[in-house]
Write an enzyme that holds these catalytic residues in place. Structure first.
Site, PDB file in Angstrom:
ATOM      1  N   ASP A   1     -15.957  67.214  61.060  1.00 23.75           N
ATOM      2  CA  ASP A   1     -16.829  66.383  61.879  1.00 23.75           C
ATOM      3  C   ASP A   1     -17.971  65.786  61.056  1.00 23.75           C
ATOM      4  O   ASP A   1     -18.384  66.369  60.054  1.00 23.75           O
ATOM      5  CB  ASP A   1     -17.386  67.261  63.012  1.00 23.75           C
ATOM      6  CG  ASP A   1     -17.914  66.437  64.173  1.00 23.75           C
ATOM      7  OD1 ASP A   1     -17.707  65.203  64.186  1.00 23.75           O
ATOM      8  OD2 ASP A   1     -18.544  67.022  65.063  1.00 23.75           O
TER       9      ASP A   1
ATOM     10  N   ARG B   1     -18.662  52.891  60.410  1.00 23.60           N
ATOM     11  CA  ARG B   1     -18.065  54.217  60.636  1.00 23.60           C
ATOM     12  C   ARG B   1     -16.818  54.453  59.778  1.00 23.60           C
ATOM     13  O   ARG B   1     -16.594  55.555  59.277  1.00 23.60           O
ATOM     14  CB  ARG B   1     -17.684  54.372  62.116  1.00 23.60           C
ATOM     15  CG  ARG B   1     -18.868  54.589  63.044  1.00 23.60           C
ATOM     16  CD  ARG B   1     -18.393  54.669  64.496  1.00 23.60           C
ATOM     17  NE  ARG B   1     -17.499  55.805  64.733  1.00 23.60           N
ATOM     18  CZ  ARG B   1     -17.926  57.041  64.948  1.00 23.60           C
ATOM     19  NH1 ARG B   1     -19.196  57.317  64.958  1.00 23.60           N
ATOM     20  NH2 ARG B   1     -17.052  58.016  65.169  1.00 23.60           N
TER      21      ARG B   1
ATOM     22  N   HIS C   1     -14.946  57.609  57.427  1.00 21.29           N
ATOM     23  CA  HIS C   1     -13.595  58.165  57.519  1.00 21.29           C
ATOM     24  C   HIS C   1     -12.901  58.117  56.159  1.00 21.29           C
ATOM     25  O   HIS C   1     -12.199  59.049  55.767  1.00 21.29           O
ATOM     26  CB  HIS C   1     -12.766  57.395  58.553  1.00 21.29           C
ATOM     27  CG  HIS C   1     -13.334  57.479  59.936  1.00 21.29           C
ATOM     28  ND1 HIS C   1     -13.859  58.634  60.456  1.00 21.29           N
ATOM     29  CD2 HIS C   1     -13.488  56.545  60.917  1.00 21.29           C
ATOM     30  CE1 HIS C   1     -14.290  58.419  61.688  1.00 21.29           C
ATOM     31  NE2 HIS C   1     -14.078  57.154  61.997  1.00 21.29           N
TER      32      HIS C   1
ATOM     33  N   SER D   1      -7.542  63.670  67.329  1.00 22.52           N
ATOM     34  CA  SER D   1      -7.361  64.371  68.602  1.00 22.52           C
ATOM     35  C   SER D   1      -6.816  63.410  69.659  1.00 22.52           C
ATOM     36  O   SER D   1      -6.938  62.183  69.527  1.00 22.52           O
ATOM     37  CB  SER D   1      -8.693  64.971  69.072  1.00 22.52           C
ATOM     38  OG  SER D   1      -9.454  63.993  69.746  1.00 22.52           O
TER      39      SER D   1
ATOM     40  N   LEU E   1       0.698  76.335  49.351  1.00 32.61           N
ATOM     41  CA  LEU E   1      -0.135  76.109  50.545  1.00 32.61           C
ATOM     42  C   LEU E   1       0.610  75.313  51.627  1.00 32.61           C
ATOM     43  O   LEU E   1       1.261  74.306  51.326  1.00 32.61           O
ATOM     44  CB  LEU E   1      -1.402  75.332  50.150  1.00 32.61           C
ATOM     45  CG  LEU E   1      -2.313  74.912  51.305  1.00 32.61           C
ATOM     46  CD1 LEU E   1      -3.124  76.095  51.817  1.00 32.61           C
ATOM     47  CD2 LEU E   1      -3.247  73.782  50.894  1.00 32.61           C
TER      48      LEU E   1
ATOM     49  N   LEU F   1     -15.548  73.723  70.475  1.00 30.96           N
ATOM     50  CA  LEU F   1     -14.153  73.710  70.013  1.00 30.96           C
ATOM     51  C   LEU F   1     -13.485  72.361  70.200  1.00 30.96           C
ATOM     52  O   LEU F   1     -12.479  72.070  69.543  1.00 30.96           O
ATOM     53  CB  LEU F   1     -13.343  74.789  70.727  1.00 30.96           C
ATOM     54  CG  LEU F   1     -13.571  76.214  70.215  1.00 30.96           C
ATOM     55  CD1 LEU F   1     -12.649  77.172  70.940  1.00 30.96           C
ATOM     56  CD2 LEU F   1     -13.324  76.290  68.713  1.00 30.96           C
TER      57      LEU F   1
HETATM   58  C1  V07 Z   1      -8.189  61.331  58.496  1.00 37.58           C
HETATM   59  C2  V07 Z   1     -10.172  61.785  57.037  1.00 37.58           C
HETATM   60  C3  V07 Z   1     -10.729  63.153  57.186  1.00 37.58           C
HETATM   61  C4  V07 Z   1     -11.886  63.216  58.130  1.00 37.58           C
HETATM   62  C5  V07 Z   1     -11.510  63.132  59.565  1.00 37.58           C
HETATM   63  C6  V07 Z   1     -11.072  61.817  60.149  1.00 37.58           C
HETATM   64  C7  V07 Z   1     -10.534  60.784  59.210  1.00 37.58           C
HETATM   65  C8  V07 Z   1      -6.213  62.745  55.945  1.00 37.58           C
HETATM   66  C9  V07 Z   1      -5.247  62.475  56.891  1.00 37.58           C
HETATM   67  C10 V07 Z   1      -3.817  62.787  56.819  1.00 37.58           C
HETATM   68  C11 V07 Z   1      -3.094  63.077  57.961  1.00 37.58           C
HETATM   69  C12 V07 Z   1      -1.732  63.383  57.891  1.00 37.58           C
HETATM   70  C13 V07 Z   1      -1.119  63.427  56.665  1.00 37.58           C
HETATM   71  C14 V07 Z   1      -1.813  63.135  55.516  1.00 37.58           C
HETATM   72  C15 V07 Z   1      -3.170  62.805  55.591  1.00 37.58           C
HETATM   73  C16 V07 Z   1      -5.937  61.886  57.955  1.00 37.58           C
HETATM   74  C17 V07 Z   1      -6.351  60.930  59.997  1.00 37.58           C
HETATM   75  C18 V07 Z   1      -7.705  60.855  59.715  1.00 37.58           C
HETATM   76  C19 V07 Z   1      -5.832  60.424  61.299  1.00 37.58           C
HETATM   77  F1  V07 Z   1       0.183  63.742  56.582  1.00 37.58           F
HETATM   78  N1  V07 Z   1      -7.401  62.377  56.385  1.00 37.58           N
HETATM   79  N2  V07 Z   1      -7.263  61.836  57.610  1.00 37.58           N
HETATM   80  N3  V07 Z   1      -5.469  61.446  59.131  1.00 37.58           N
HETATM   81  N4  V07 Z   1      -9.554  61.276  58.233  1.00 37.58           N
END
Ligand code: V07
Length: 254
Positions: free
Chosen positions: A34, A47, A51, A79, A145, A209
């Site tokens: 978060d 924003r 990300h 989510s 992992l 949560l």
């Molecule tokens: C997302 C980066 C981390 C902070 C939270 C929101 C933004 C990595 C993935 C990802 C997901 C699946 C996968 C490989 C990488 C990701 C979303 C958002 C939707 F197989 N970071 N990240 N997916 N953020």
């Protein structure tokens, strides 16, 4: 007499990184990542810049997890409530898995990482599904992992889906009402093949949560930090691991 060297102290050296092996490392760590939007706002950035920065921190966090022998890392990436955000932000978020994998999949393969997801995978856009499915297949035989992304995940929906599917199987007489117990319900959850998290970390100062792993976190240790996700470093992660180690040591002493 040796000449005195000038005294340098880099910012990194101010907090020593744990190099000794930690004992009693949690087997399964779950993280609510978060504070990306707030991080960007503080810097006067959009924003989505938060990300993007958060995505690179995912890679560092995976490396720390591998280094400290964590077996399962579950990350809350998207989510079921995130669909309510502005359209352009949703689209940007759902393009991140593909971007992440484009950059980092070769490294993950080298590190023997297996990629999996929990959540409503089928309802994701095609470009997300295809990239993630490819990565799952490429890494399915890795036994290092387990990197488990919660994508389009909501815990109440997960539990409802499990109950519906279980009732269907009961209708088909696969088991009787008397056989329904915690263990059986667990088998119908997205997490059927992983142990419950030992440690939950949430960044950015929020202490709720947010519909994440409600069933699975029943006995989990919680660790909160005000650090925003894009500022989450190995030092912060190790602090969480050391606090976990101290907590379980106390229980062991009783
Ligand atoms: C997302 C980066 C981390 C902070 C939270 C929101 C933004 C990595 C993935 C990802 C997901 C699946 C996968 C490989 C990488 C990701 C979303 C958002 C939707 F197989 N970071 N990240 N997916 N953020």
């Amino acid at each position: 007499m040796p000449m005195k060297l000038p005294f340098f102290k880099s910012k990194k050296e101010e907090i020593p990184i744990q190099t000794e092996e930690l004992t009693n490392v949690p087997e399964h760590v779950a993280i609510i990542m978060d504070g990306n939007g707030r991080w960007a706002k503080q810097k006067g950035l959009p924003r989505i810049a938060g990300h993007k920065a958060g995505m690179d921190v995912v890679k560092d966090t995976v490396e720390t997890a591998v280094k400290h022998n964590i077996k399962i890392l579950t990350l809350f990436a998207f989510s079921t409530e995130n669909w309510k955000r502005p359209k352009h932000e949703v689209e940007y978020l759902l393009r991140l898995p593909k971007e992440f994998l484009h950059i980092y999949l070769p490294d993950l393969i080298k590190n023997n990482v297996r990629i999996e997801t929990i959540g409503d995978f089928d309802s994701l856009p095609g470009y997300t599904k295809e990239a993630v499915q490819y990565a799952k297949e490429k890494t399915k035989d890795n036994d290092g992992l387990l990197l488990n992304f919660a994508l389009n995940y909501g815990s109440r929906k997960e539990i409802l889906r499990a109950i519906k599917s279980m009732m269907e199987d009961m209708d088909n007489e696969e088991f009787s009402l008397e056989q329904v117990d915690e263990k059986l319900l667990s088998k119908y959850l997205y997490t059927h093949n992983v142990s419950d998290p030992d440690l939950l970390i949430r960044t950015s100062g929020e202490q709720r949560l947010s519909n994440f792993l409600l069933w699975q976190l029943a006995y989990t240790e919680f660790w909160f930090t005000d650090v925003l996700w894009p500022d989450f470093t190995e030092e912060v992660f190790v602090k969480a691991l050391m606090d976990y180690q101290n907590r379980s040591r106390r229980y062991g002493g009783i």
